[in-house]
Motif scaffolding. Structure first.
Motif, PDB file in Angstrom:
ATOM      1  N   MET A  61       9.383  28.269 -32.667  1.00 37.37           N
ATOM      2  CA  MET A  61       9.069  27.348 -33.760  1.00 37.37           C
ATOM      3  C   MET A  61       8.748  28.158 -35.004  1.00 37.37           C
ATOM      4  N   SER A  62       9.174  27.697 -36.181  1.00 38.90           N
ATOM      5  CA  SER A  62       8.826  28.367 -37.432  1.00 38.90           C
ATOM      6  C   SER A  62       7.309  28.390 -37.583  1.00 38.90           C
ATOM      7  N   TRP A  63       6.802  29.513 -38.060  1.00 41.00           N
ATOM      8  CA  TRP A  63       5.353  29.683 -38.151  1.00 41.00           C
ATOM      9  C   TRP A  63       4.719  28.618 -39.052  1.00 41.00           C
ATOM     10  N   SER A  64       5.437  28.194 -40.068  1.00 37.13           N
ATOM     11  CA  SER A  64       4.895  27.206 -41.003  1.00 37.13           C
ATOM     12  C   SER A  64       4.632  25.850 -40.343  1.00 37.13           C
ATOM     13  N   GLU A  65       5.208  25.626 -39.170  1.00 31.22           N
ATOM     14  CA  GLU A  65       5.058  24.339 -38.477  1.00 31.22           C
ATOM     15  C   GLU A  65       3.964  24.350 -37.412  1.00 31.22           C
ATOM     16  N   VAL A  66       3.413  25.541 -37.103  1.00 28.72           N
ATOM     17  CA  VAL A  66       2.566  25.685 -35.917  1.00 28.72           C
ATOM     18  C   VAL A  66       1.243  24.947 -36.042  1.00 28.72           C
ATOM     19  N   PHE A  67       0.559  25.067 -37.165  1.00 23.17           N
ATOM     20  CA  PHE A  67      -0.759  24.453 -37.323  1.00 23.17           C
ATOM     21  C   PHE A  67      -0.684  22.952 -37.064  1.00 23.17           C
ATOM     22  N   THR A  68       0.267  22.294 -37.695  1.00 24.40           N
ATOM     23  CA  THR A  68       0.418  20.842 -37.523  1.00 24.40           C
ATOM     24  C   THR A  68       0.822  20.494 -36.089  1.00 24.40           C
ATOM     25  N   ALA A  69       1.690  21.312 -35.491  1.00 20.50           N
ATOM     26  CA  ALA A  69       2.140  21.037 -34.114  1.00 20.50           C
ATOM     27  C   ALA A  69       0.977  21.107 -33.132  1.00 20.50           C
ATOM     28  N   ILE A  70       0.059  22.035 -33.354  1.00 22.94           N
ATOM     29  CA  ILE A  70      -1.121  22.130 -32.484  1.00 22.94           C
ATOM     30  C   ILE A  70      -2.034  20.935 -32.718  1.00 22.94           C
ATOM     31  N   GLN A  71      -2.254  20.580 -33.960  1.00 29.79           N
ATOM     32  CA  GLN A  71      -3.093  19.414 -34.279  1.00 29.79           C
ATOM     33  C   GLN A  71      -2.563  18.146 -33.617  1.00 29.79           C
TER      34      GLN A  71
ATOM     35  N   GLU B 122       9.259  58.320 -68.139  1.00 27.69           N
ATOM     36  CA  GLU B 122       9.019  56.884 -68.235  1.00 27.69           C
ATOM     37  C   GLU B 122       9.951  56.145 -67.275  1.00 27.69           C
ATOM     38  N   TYR B 123       9.388  55.166 -66.596  1.00 26.86           N
ATOM     39  CA  TYR B 123      10.171  54.434 -65.592  1.00 26.86           C
ATOM     40  C   TYR B 123      11.030  53.352 -66.210  1.00 26.86           C
ATOM     41  N   GLN B 124      12.156  53.084 -65.542  1.00 26.08           N
ATOM     42  CA  GLN B 124      13.010  51.996 -65.977  1.00 26.08           C
ATOM     43  C   GLN B 124      12.248  50.680 -65.905  1.00 26.08           C
ATOM     44  N   LYS B 125      12.614  49.758 -66.790  1.00 30.26           N
ATOM     45  CA  LYS B 125      11.989  48.427 -66.763  1.00 30.26           C
ATOM     46  C   LYS B 125      12.806  47.546 -65.832  1.00 30.26           C
ATOM     47  N   ILE B 126      12.144  47.021 -64.806  1.00 29.40           N
ATOM     48  CA  ILE B 126      12.885  46.254 -63.802  1.00 29.40           C
ATOM     49  C   ILE B 126      11.957  45.309 -63.054  1.00 29.40           C
ATOM     50  N   ASN B 127      12.479  44.162 -62.679  1.00 39.92           N
ATOM     51  CA  ASN B 127      11.769  43.216 -61.811  1.00 39.92           C
ATOM     52  C   ASN B 127      12.456  43.198 -60.458  1.00 39.92           C
ATOM     53  N   LEU B 128      11.670  43.336 -59.384  1.00 45.22           N
ATOM     54  CA  LEU B 128      12.201  43.293 -58.028  1.00 45.22           C
ATOM     55  C   LEU B 128      11.468  42.213 -57.240  1.00 45.22           C
ATOM     56  N   SER B 129      12.211  41.504 -56.400  1.00 44.02           N
ATOM     57  CA  SER B 129      11.596  40.477 -55.558  1.00 44.02           C
ATOM     58  C   SER B 129      11.216  41.071 -54.209  1.00 44.02           C
ATOM     59  N   MET B 130      10.095  40.608 -53.651  1.00 43.38           N
ATOM     60  CA  MET B 130       9.678  41.026 -52.318  1.00 43.38           C
ATOM     61  C   MET B 130       9.321  39.800 -51.500  1.00 43.38           C
ATOM     62  N   ALA B 131      10.028  39.599 -50.403  1.00 40.87           N
ATOM     63  CA  ALA B 131       9.833  38.429 -49.551  1.00 40.87           C
ATOM     64  C   ALA B 131       8.985  38.775 -48.336  1.00 40.87           C
ATOM     65  N   VAL B 132       8.049  37.896 -48.012  1.00 35.09           N
ATOM     66  CA  VAL B 132       7.257  38.029 -46.780  1.00 35.09           C
ATOM     67  C   VAL B 132       7.157  36.659 -46.124  1.00 35.09           C
ATOM     68  N   ASN B 133       6.907  36.672 -44.832  1.00 34.22           N
ATOM     69  CA  ASN B 133       6.872  35.431 -44.066  1.00 34.22           C
ATOM     70  C   ASN B 133       5.503  34.766 -44.080  1.00 34.22           C
ATOM     71  N   GLY B 134       4.435  35.563 -44.250  1.00 29.64           N
ATOM     72  CA  GLY B 134       3.083  35.040 -44.096  1.00 29.64           C
ATOM     73  C   GLY B 134       2.551  34.306 -45.321  1.00 29.64           C
ATOM     74  N   THR B 135       1.407  33.654 -45.131  1.00 29.64           N
ATOM     75  CA  THR B 135       0.702  33.002 -46.230  1.00 29.64           C
ATOM     76  C   THR B 135       0.051  34.059 -47.105  1.00 29.64           C
ATOM     77  N   ASP B 136      -0.557  33.623 -48.198  1.00 24.99           N
ATOM     78  CA  ASP B 136      -1.183  34.560 -49.139  1.00 24.99           C
ATOM     79  C   ASP B 136      -2.285  35.396 -48.502  1.00 24.99           C
ATOM     80  N   THR B 137      -2.890  34.915 -47.420  1.00 25.86           N
ATOM     81  CA  THR B 137      -4.013  35.627 -46.815  1.00 25.86           C
ATOM     82  C   THR B 137      -3.625  36.456 -45.585  1.00 25.86           C
ATOM     83  N   GLN B 138      -2.357  36.436 -45.194  1.00 25.26           N
ATOM     84  CA  GLN B 138      -1.928  37.196 -44.022  1.00 25.26           C
ATOM     85  C   GLN B 138      -1.567  38.626 -44.411  1.00 25.26           C
TER      86      GLN B 138
END
Length: 331
Positions: free
Chosen positions: A195-205, A25-41
């Motif tokens: 430029m941070s990726w989160s700013e690109v869409f608006t910067a192009i617009q 049986e596995y230990q009970k644990i919560n781990l965080s995982m960080a990613v840079n992209g949006t939910d669909t990337q």
């Protein structure tokens, strides 16, 4: 903030339940995982696939909380990889151009036209390339678990078709803050902007920048095809995301937990690679069907670009050194 995140992360590991468990049986644990992209990337998709796999195989004992858009680091990818190094995030998936903020040599495989196919990239990275990544990251307190495609990087813009180096003159192109990408676009006469990726869409617009360069998958998931008229398929640089863990946190886990996480990370990386490769031709067709002009450059057209950046490539190879280049078969 770093200290708070680190404390929270370590306290999560410290709350592991070890008593009263049955064999296997596995230990009970919560781990965080960080990613840079949006939910669909692709990085988010791989992370969620991994989380689902881990939950299923551990009978729900191991929970992976995925944080897209670098929310743990306020949307800043540079801080995001720094948090991995100090333990502010337990796990992560980041492009090598972002990890290069910790160690510039992480960008060596992104040198122009280093790979000619996804299969070649798989084979090299799963052998000498991955070993080299692991060596560099270990020195930064990070454990390398695997690699998946971010994609061959293509170019989109709002101004004009780009089929020869002169077409790039004075175009304001967003690039990650990597020496490779900045140097390449400067050599081609463009005006590269970090430029941070989160700013690109608006910067192009808003017309602050004219375009961006990324794989077809990211171009689609970030809806660049809705605000850019021209696309150039030139495979000028291969970019991958590395699946990583904070080394101290990784080593603190029970052995069977590490084995399960490594197994699931490896399978998730392969799943991500297959998904990205399978969808690429369909994405290009979709861009065209939606009205975007897509120019797929011929070998003859590519020669002009390759010649224009030859000095830049030579200088970066010398800077990264023989060991780095040899690890990826770069001559």
């Amino acid at each position: 903030m770093e200290a708070a995140l680190l404390a929270a992360s370590l306290s999560g590991c410290g709350s592991t339940e070890t008593s009263g468990r049955g064999d296997g049986e596995y230990q009970k644990i919560n781990l965080s995982m960080a990613v840079n992209g949006t939910d669909t990337q692709i990085d988010s998709l791989v992370a969620h696939h991994f989380a689902d796999m881990v939950a299923e195989r551990s009978d729900g004992n191991i929970v992976i909380d995925v944080f897209p858009n670098d929310t743990l680091a306020g949307g800043n990818s540079t801080k995001g990889v720094e948090y991995i190094a100090v333990g502010g995030s337990d796990l992560g998936a980041y492009a090598t151009c972002v990890l290069a903020n910790l160690e510039p040599k992480m960008s060596v495989a992104t040198l122009p036209w280093s790979f000619t196919s996804y299969q070649q990239a798989r084979e090299v990275i799963d052998s000498t390339g991955g070993e080299y990544y692991a060596k560099l990251l270990k020195e930064k307190g990070i454990t390398y678990l695997g690699s998946f495609h971010n994609g061959f990087r293509q170019l989109t813009n709002s101004k004009r078709p780009v089929t020869k180096p002169e077409d790039l003159k004075n175009l304001k192109i967003r690039v990650p803050g990597s020496a490779v990408y900045m140097s390449v676009f400067k050599a081609l006469g463009a005006s590269p902007t970090a430029m941070s990726w989160s700013e690109v869409f608006t910067a192009i617009q808003q017309g602050t920048i004219d375009g961006q360069e990324n794989g077809c998958s990211v171009t689609k998931s970030s809806k660049m095809d809705e605000i850019q008229s021209y696309m150039t398929i030139w495979n000028y640089s291969y970019e991958n995301d590395l699946f990583v863990a904070n080394s101290k946190i990784w080593e603190s886990l029970e052995e069977n937990t590490r084995q399960l996480l490594q197994e699931c990370a490896t399978e998730s990386c392969e799943w991500g690679r297959d998904r990205l490769e399978d969808e690429e031709d369909q994405l290009i067709k979709g861009f065209r069907d939606a009205g975007m002009q897509v120019d797929i450059l011929t070998e003859e057209q590519l020669k002009a670009f390759q010649e224009a950046v030859a000095d830049v490539s030579a200088g970066l190879k010398a800077e990264y050194g023989e060991e780095a280049c040899a690890a990826f078969g770069i001559k």
